[in-house]
Design an enzyme around this catalytic site. Sequence first.
Site, PDB file in Angstrom:
ATOM      1  CG  HIS A  12      18.663  42.847 -12.476  1.00  0.00           C
ATOM      2  ND1 HIS A  12      18.507  42.721 -13.838  1.00  0.00           N
ATOM      3  CD2 HIS A  12      17.417  42.960 -11.964  1.00  0.00           C
ATOM      4  CE1 HIS A  12      17.217  42.769 -14.130  1.00  0.00           C
ATOM      5  NE2 HIS A  12      16.537  42.902 -13.007  1.00  0.00           N
TER       6      HIS A  12
ATOM      7  CD  GLN B 227      15.609  42.862 -17.851  1.00  0.00           C
ATOM      8  OE1 GLN B 227      15.313  41.757 -17.417  1.00  0.00           O
ATOM      9  NE2 GLN B 227      14.712  43.807 -18.036  1.00  0.00           N
TER      10      GLN B 227
ATOM     11  CD  GLN C  87       9.905  39.094  -8.410  1.00  0.00           C
ATOM     12  OE1 GLN C  87      10.506  38.908  -9.450  1.00  0.00           O
ATOM     13  NE2 GLN C  87       9.938  38.224  -7.431  1.00  0.00           N
TER      14      GLN C  87
ATOM     15  NE  ARG D  95      13.088  38.755 -16.418  1.00  0.00           N
ATOM     16  CZ  ARG D  95      13.029  39.512 -15.330  1.00  0.00           C
ATOM     17  NH1 ARG D  95      12.045  39.320 -14.446  1.00  0.00           N
ATOM     18  NH2 ARG D  95      13.940  40.446 -15.101  1.00  0.00           N
TER      19      ARG D  95
ATOM     20  CB  SER E  64      13.482  44.503 -13.397  1.00  0.00           C
ATOM     21  OG  SER E  64      13.930  43.181 -13.214  1.00  0.00           O
ATOM     22  CG  LEU E  65       8.061  41.518 -14.631  1.00  0.00           C
ATOM     23  CD1 LEU E  65       8.053  40.277 -15.499  1.00  0.00           C
ATOM     24  CD2 LEU E  65       7.224  41.333 -13.384  1.00  0.00           C
TER      25      LEU E  65
END
Length: 304
Positions: A204, A253, A14, A118, A93-94
């Site tokens: 996170h 995650q 992102q 998500r 991440s994503l």
Amino acid sequence: MLNNKMKAFVFPGQGAQFTGMGKELYDNNPKAKELFEKANDILGFRITDIMFEGEAEDLKQTKVTQPAVFLHSVISAICMGDAFQPDMVGGHSLGEFSALTAAGALSFEDGLRLVHARALAMQKACEAAPGTMAAIINLPDETVEQVCAEVSAEGKGVVVAANYNCPGQLVISGNVEEINAACEKLKAAGAKRAMVLPVGGAFHSPLMQPAKDELQAAIEKTEFHTPCCPVYQNVDAKAHTDATEIKQNLIAQLTASVRWTQEVQNMLAAGATEFTECGPGKALQGMIAKIAKGIEGITIEGTC
């Protein structure tokens, strides 16, 4: 000794989005157009309209941004055809969902559904427990971690190291008050910059626990396959091919740190010599250049 031409394909997270992303693919590649239209059907709205012509503010919404970046990344990889032959993949991440889908651990449809779930879960968690993130520049990781622990111990909220992006660049995440307090302490400790980021929540960090619980239910219902190559995952920065391990790491995650620096270091140690960023932007290329600084024979490029 580095092996010849070990190819790593990496996928952004992102923040890489931009208005117009994917339009060239859609207009010029029939397979891309087919996949984008399938995505519109799955999502129940025309995300392509927002991607190609929407305002930047519309594209910034988590529920739009995440599937948009995923689609641009995965469709870019698919449209590479035979040129997409990775020895290893990883995503920030994503981007880990994009990497898993491109490597065949998830079907296109299931990957998109999970990313959509998500995004919605994270948006909800952000509204329930407002938080933020800040980029800390030019301090050792250990100093940032120590200050985060001190501020968390002193206050009512939390602040943690969230994204280990590259040497000298670490993003922290947590409650707004604690982030501001940590930034002041980190500036005093010699940070070149301690800059609060324009993000919608504390990604996170423990504040994402409700989103993690929601996403876990969706992940556990989804079929995962053995990927075509090792997938390096954010939680432990290690290579994985076992579908069960991949699933568990993906569940962990959302509340765990993104260990991108360590992940790229491990790819380099495994022999990666060519890094290709699949998807919008060039952020990962810049990070990899800093992580691989001083190592000869490394090439870094993008697909757009």
